[in-house]
Design a protein around this motif. Structure first.
Motif, PDB file in Angstrom:
ATOM      1  N   HIS A  20      30.838  10.337 129.418  1.00 53.19           N
ATOM      2  CA  HIS A  20      29.974   9.294 129.967  1.00 53.19           C
ATOM      3  C   HIS A  20      29.984   8.057 129.061  1.00 53.19           C
ATOM      4  O   HIS A  20      30.619   8.056 127.998  1.00 53.19           O
ATOM      5  N   GLU A  21      29.255   7.027 129.459  1.00 53.06           N
ATOM      6  CA  GLU A  21      29.335   5.726 128.787  1.00 53.06           C
ATOM      7  C   GLU A  21      28.993   5.803 127.300  1.00 53.06           C
ATOM      8  O   GLU A  21      29.629   5.152 126.470  1.00 53.06           O
ATOM      9  N   GLU A  22      27.986   6.589 126.966  1.00 51.64           N
ATOM     10  CA  GLU A  22      27.557   6.662 125.566  1.00 51.64           C
ATOM     11  C   GLU A  22      28.613   7.353 124.711  1.00 51.64           C
ATOM     12  O   GLU A  22      28.845   6.974 123.558  1.00 51.64           O
ATOM     13  N   VAL A  23      29.266   8.359 125.265  1.00 52.51           N
ATOM     14  CA  VAL A  23      30.365   9.027 124.553  1.00 52.51           C
ATOM     15  C   VAL A  23      31.475   8.029 124.273  1.00 52.51           C
ATOM     16  O   VAL A  23      31.987   7.933 123.151  1.00 52.51           O
ATOM     17  N   LYS A  24      31.858   7.279 125.279  1.00 52.78           N
ATOM     18  CA  LYS A  24      32.941   6.302 125.122  1.00 52.78           C
ATOM     19  C   LYS A  24      32.579   5.239 124.083  1.00 52.78           C
ATOM     20  O   LYS A  24      33.426   4.812 123.302  1.00 52.78           O
ATOM     21  N   ARG A  25      31.315   4.829 124.072  1.00 51.02           N
ATOM     22  CA  ARG A  25      30.884   3.807 123.107  1.00 51.02           C
ATOM     23  C   ARG A  25      31.000   4.323 121.678  1.00 51.02           C
ATOM     24  O   ARG A  25      31.522   3.626 120.796  1.00 51.02           O
ATOM     25  N   ILE A  26      30.520   5.534 121.445  1.00 58.21           N
ATOM     26  CA  ILE A  26      30.557   6.090 120.092  1.00 58.21           C
ATOM     27  C   ILE A  26      31.986   6.413 119.677  1.00 58.21           C
ATOM     28  O   ILE A  26      32.385   6.147 118.534  1.00 58.21           O
ATOM     29  N   GLN A  61      28.321  17.950 120.440  1.00 62.62           N
ATOM     30  CA  GLN A  61      29.393  17.999 121.447  1.00 62.62           C
ATOM     31  C   GLN A  61      30.295  16.783 121.341  1.00 62.62           C
ATOM     32  O   GLN A  61      31.528  16.895 121.404  1.00 62.62           O
ATOM     33  N   LEU A  62      29.680  15.643 121.196  1.00 58.71           N
ATOM     34  CA  LEU A  62      30.437  14.394 121.075  1.00 58.71           C
ATOM     35  C   LEU A  62      31.400  14.456 119.890  1.00 58.71           C
ATOM     36  O   LEU A  62      32.566  14.066 119.996  1.00 58.71           O
ATOM     37  N   ALA A  63      30.909  14.967 118.760  1.00 57.02           N
ATOM     38  CA  ALA A  63      31.720  15.011 117.543  1.00 57.02           C
ATOM     39  C   ALA A  63      32.828  16.057 117.624  1.00 57.02           C
ATOM     40  O   ALA A  63      33.971  15.798 117.242  1.00 57.02           O
ATOM     41  N   THR A  64      32.495  17.260 118.113  1.00 59.86           N
ATOM     42  CA  THR A  64      33.495  18.325 118.159  1.00 59.86           C
ATOM     43  C   THR A  64      34.605  18.003 119.155  1.00 59.86           C
ATOM     44  O   THR A  64      35.768  18.331 118.917  1.00 59.86           O
ATOM     45  N   HIS A  65      34.266  17.339 120.249  1.00 60.41           N
ATOM     46  CA  HIS A  65      35.306  16.972 121.209  1.00 60.41           C
ATOM     47  C   HIS A  65      36.177  15.834 120.678  1.00 60.41           C
ATOM     48  O   HIS A  65      37.363  15.750 121.008  1.00 60.41           O
ATOM     49  N   TYR A  66      35.597  14.959 119.876  1.00 62.60           N
ATOM     50  CA  TYR A  66      36.424  13.926 119.246  1.00 62.60           C
ATOM     51  C   TYR A  66      37.417  14.566 118.283  1.00 62.60           C
ATOM     52  O   TYR A  66      38.576  14.160 118.208  1.00 62.60           O
ATOM     53  N   LYS A  67      36.959  15.584 117.562  1.00 64.43           N
ATOM     54  CA  LYS A  67      37.861  16.317 116.675  1.00 64.43           C
ATOM     55  C   LYS A  67      38.987  16.962 117.474  1.00 64.43           C
ATOM     56  O   LYS A  67      40.154  16.952 117.066  1.00 64.43           O
ATOM     57  N   ARG A  68      38.674  17.538 118.630  1.00 63.67           N
ATOM     58  CA  ARG A  68      39.702  18.158 119.479  1.00 63.67           C
ATOM     59  C   ARG A  68      40.744  17.138 119.926  1.00 63.67           C
ATOM     60  O   ARG A  68      41.921  17.472 120.073  1.00 63.67           O
ATOM     61  N   ARG A  69      40.298  15.906 120.148  1.00 59.35           N
ATOM     62  CA  ARG A  69      41.223  14.854 120.569  1.00 59.35           C
ATOM     63  C   ARG A  69      42.165  14.437 119.454  1.00 59.35           C
ATOM     64  O   ARG A  69      43.183  13.788 119.703  1.00 59.35           O
ATOM     65  N   ASN A  70      41.822  14.794 118.239  1.00 63.72           N
ATOM     66  CA  ASN A  70      42.615  14.408 117.073  1.00 63.72           C
ATOM     67  C   ASN A  70      42.936  15.647 116.236  1.00 63.72           C
ATOM     68  O   ASN A  70      42.438  15.799 115.114  1.00 63.72           O
ATOM     69  N   ARG A 199      22.579   4.671 116.983  1.00 64.71           N
ATOM     70  CA  ARG A 199      21.699   5.659 117.616  1.00 64.71           C
ATOM     71  C   ARG A 199      22.247   6.050 118.986  1.00 64.71           C
ATOM     72  O   ARG A 199      22.668   5.197 119.759  1.00 64.71           O
ATOM     73  N   ILE A 200      22.227   7.356 119.260  1.00 61.45           N
ATOM     74  CA  ILE A 200      22.584   7.851 120.584  1.00 61.45           C
ATOM     75  C   ILE A 200      21.294   8.041 121.371  1.00 61.45           C
ATOM     76  O   ILE A 200      20.379   8.723 120.914  1.00 61.45           O
ATOM     77  N   LYS A 201      21.235   7.465 122.540  1.00 64.88           N
ATOM     78  CA  LYS A 201      20.014   7.536 123.340  1.00 64.88           C
ATOM     79  C   LYS A 201      20.180   8.523 124.495  1.00 64.88           C
ATOM     80  O   LYS A 201      21.265   8.689 125.037  1.00 64.88           O
ATOM     81  N   PRO A 202      19.094   9.178 124.890  1.00 65.72           N
ATOM     82  CA  PRO A 202      19.141  10.046 126.073  1.00 65.72           C
ATOM     83  C   PRO A 202      19.160   9.200 127.344  1.00 65.72           C
ATOM     84  O   PRO A 202      19.000   7.974 127.288  1.00 65.72           O
ATOM     85  N   PHE A 203      19.361   9.844 128.480  1.00 63.68           N
ATOM     86  CA  PHE A 203      19.237   9.168 129.770  1.00 63.68           C
ATOM     87  C   PHE A 203      17.740   9.066 130.066  1.00 63.68           C
ATOM     88  O   PHE A 203      17.117  10.028 130.514  1.00 63.68           O
ATOM     89  N   GLY A 246      16.371  14.048 130.029  1.00 61.06           N
ATOM     90  CA  GLY A 246      17.457  13.092 129.857  1.00 61.06           C
ATOM     91  C   GLY A 246      18.406  13.412 128.714  1.00 61.06           C
ATOM     92  O   GLY A 246      19.254  12.591 128.366  1.00 61.06           O
ATOM     93  N   ARG A 247      18.278  14.601 128.123  1.00 65.43           N
ATOM     94  CA  ARG A 247      19.129  14.992 126.999  1.00 65.43           C
ATOM     95  C   ARG A 247      20.296  15.821 127.528  1.00 65.43           C
ATOM     96  O   ARG A 247      20.106  16.921 128.053  1.00 65.43           O
ATOM     97  N   ILE A 248      21.489  15.303 127.352  1.00 69.48           N
ATOM     98  CA  ILE A 248      22.646  15.942 127.961  1.00 69.48           C
ATOM     99  C   ILE A 248      22.933  17.312 127.371  1.00 69.48           C
ATOM    100  O   ILE A 248      23.422  18.211 128.065  1.00 69.48           O
ATOM    101  N   GLY A 249      22.622  17.512 126.104  1.00 72.26           N
ATOM    102  CA  GLY A 249      22.806  18.829 125.512  1.00 72.26           C
ATOM    103  C   GLY A 249      21.915  19.866 126.175  1.00 72.26           C
ATOM    104  O   GLY A 249      22.336  20.999 126.436  1.00 72.26           O
TER     105      GLY A 249
END
Length: 295
Positions: A20-26, A61-70, A199-203, A246-249
Motif C-alpha cells: 500500500h501507499e505507506e509501504v511504498k513511501r517508506i 512486516q514492512l521491514a522483513t519484506h524489504y529484506k526479502r526484496r534484497n 512515522r508510520i501512520k495507521p489507516f 486501522g492497524r494493518i498488522g
C-alpha cells in the motif's frame, strides 16, 4: 480440489502482504538512503532513520519484506573467492539489551555462526565491522528499539552511542520502535542530526484508501467466491476498521485467525469452498486473538 491448491490458498493467506501507499513511501526512503550512500552524498541528506509507529501498524512486516526484496547473493572476486553479499540486514534487537548481544545479532544476521561462548565485546564488534565491509552491507534495519529503553541495567545513551558509532562505518541504519522511543533523539543534538524521524501512520478513517487496501487483500487471497471485503455496502470495511483500529498488522492477524478457525491451515484441509469468511467468523477471530477489546 487437490491438496496442492488448498495449500497454495493457505500460503497466500499466511504470507499476506500488501504494497500500500505507506509501504511504498517508506521503501522509497530506504532506497534513498542506499543511493546516497553509494553516491557518497550523505552530507546532503540524512542517511539514517528512526522509524516509529504504534503497535500493529505494520513496521516489522514492512521491514522483513524489504529484506526479502534484497536477498543475499554470491559474488566471485578476482581470486575466484566466493563472497556472500548481504546488502540489507534485518536485526531484531536483543532483550535484555547488552553490547555483546548487539554485535552477536549483527554477526548472526550476516550468516556467521557464533561458536565462541567466551566472546568478548571488542572481538565481536571488530568481527561485525569487518564482515559488514566485506559483505558490502548498505542498510541495517534494527527492530524493537524499545528493548533498549526497557533494559534497566543498560544506559539509553550508551546504546545510542553504539548506534552512532556504527553509523560512522559506511552503512545506513534504520532504528524502529514505538513512539515511546522518540525521546532518544532529544538526548543529544548529534542524534537528532543523524537520525531523521519518520512515522508510520495507521489507516485513521474507513475511507477509500482503506477500502482499496481490503480489495487488494481479497485479490491477493483469491477466494473461491467474492467476499466484497472492500465494498462499503457489505458493511465489512466498517467492521474490520473498527476491529483493527486501522492497524494493518492487526488486520492481517484477524484475517489469518479467521481462516485458521475455518480450518484452512490443518493438514487435512482440502476444499477452499468450505472456508468462506462471515461476520460471525471475523468476530470470533477478533475475540480469539485480541479478547473483547483492543488496547
Amino acid at each position: 480440489m487437490s491438496r496442492v491448491e488448498a495449500k497454495q490458498f493457505a500460503n497466500r493467506i499466511a504470507d499476506l502482504f500488501i504494497h500500500h501507499e505507506e509501504v511504498k513511501r517508506i521503501w522509497d526512503r530506504f532506497d534513498s538512503l542506499r543511493v546516497h550512500l553509494k553516491a557518497g552524498n550523505q552530507e546532503h541528506d540524512p542517511n539514517h532513520l528512526m522509524l516509529t509507529g504504534i503497535s500493529g501498524v505494520g513496521k516489522t512486516q514492512l521491514a522483513t519484506h524489504y529484506k526479502r526484496r534484497n536477498p543475499v547473493y554470491t559474488y566471485v572476486d578476482r581470486d575466484e573467492t566466493k563472497i556472500d553479499i548481504a546488502p540489507v540486514l534485518y536485526i531484531k534487537l536483543p532483550y535484555p539489551f547488552t553490547a555483546l548481544d548487539f554485535y552477536k545479532k549483527i554477526l548472526s544476521g550476516l550468516g556467521t555462526k557464533i561458536l565462541r561462548s567466551d566472546m568478548r565485546v571488542g572481538y565481536a564488534k571488530d568481527q561485525a565491522l569487518y564482515l559488514l565491509r566485506k559483505q558490502k552491507t548498505e542498510l541495517i534495519i534494527f527492530d524493537e528499539l524499545n528493548f533498549l529503553t526497557r533494559t534497566k541495567r543498560f544506559d539509553d545513551q550508551d546504546g545510542m552511542e553504539m548506534f552512532k558509532d556504527l553509523s560512522n562505518e559506511g552503512v545506513s541504519l534504520v532504528c524502529m520502535g514505538t513512539p515511546k522511543v522518540e525521546y532518544l533523539l532529544d538526548m543529544e543534538d548529534e542524534y537528532f542530526r543523524r537520525f531523521k524521524l519518520e512515522r508510520i501512520k495507521p489507516f485513521e478513517e474507513c475511507d477509500d484508501r482503506f477500502c482499496k487496501l481490503l480489495k487488494d487483500i481479497e485479490t491477493a487471497i483469491q477466494p473461491p467466491r467474492s467476499l466484497q471485503l472492500g465494498e462499503l455496502e457489505s458493511g465489512l470495511p466498517q467492521l474490520l476498521h473498527d476491529y483493527c483500529q486501522g492497524r494493518i498488522g492487526y488486520l492481517h492477524a484477524i484475517l489469518i485467525e479467521a481462516y485458521r478457525l475455518l480450518g484452512v491451515f490443518k493438514d487435512d484441509f482440502r476444499d477452499i469452498h468450505h472456508a468462506h469468511l462471515t461476520v460471525t467468523k471475523l468476530r470470533e477471530a477478533k475475540e480469539s486473538f485480541f479478547g473483547q477489546t483492543l488496547r
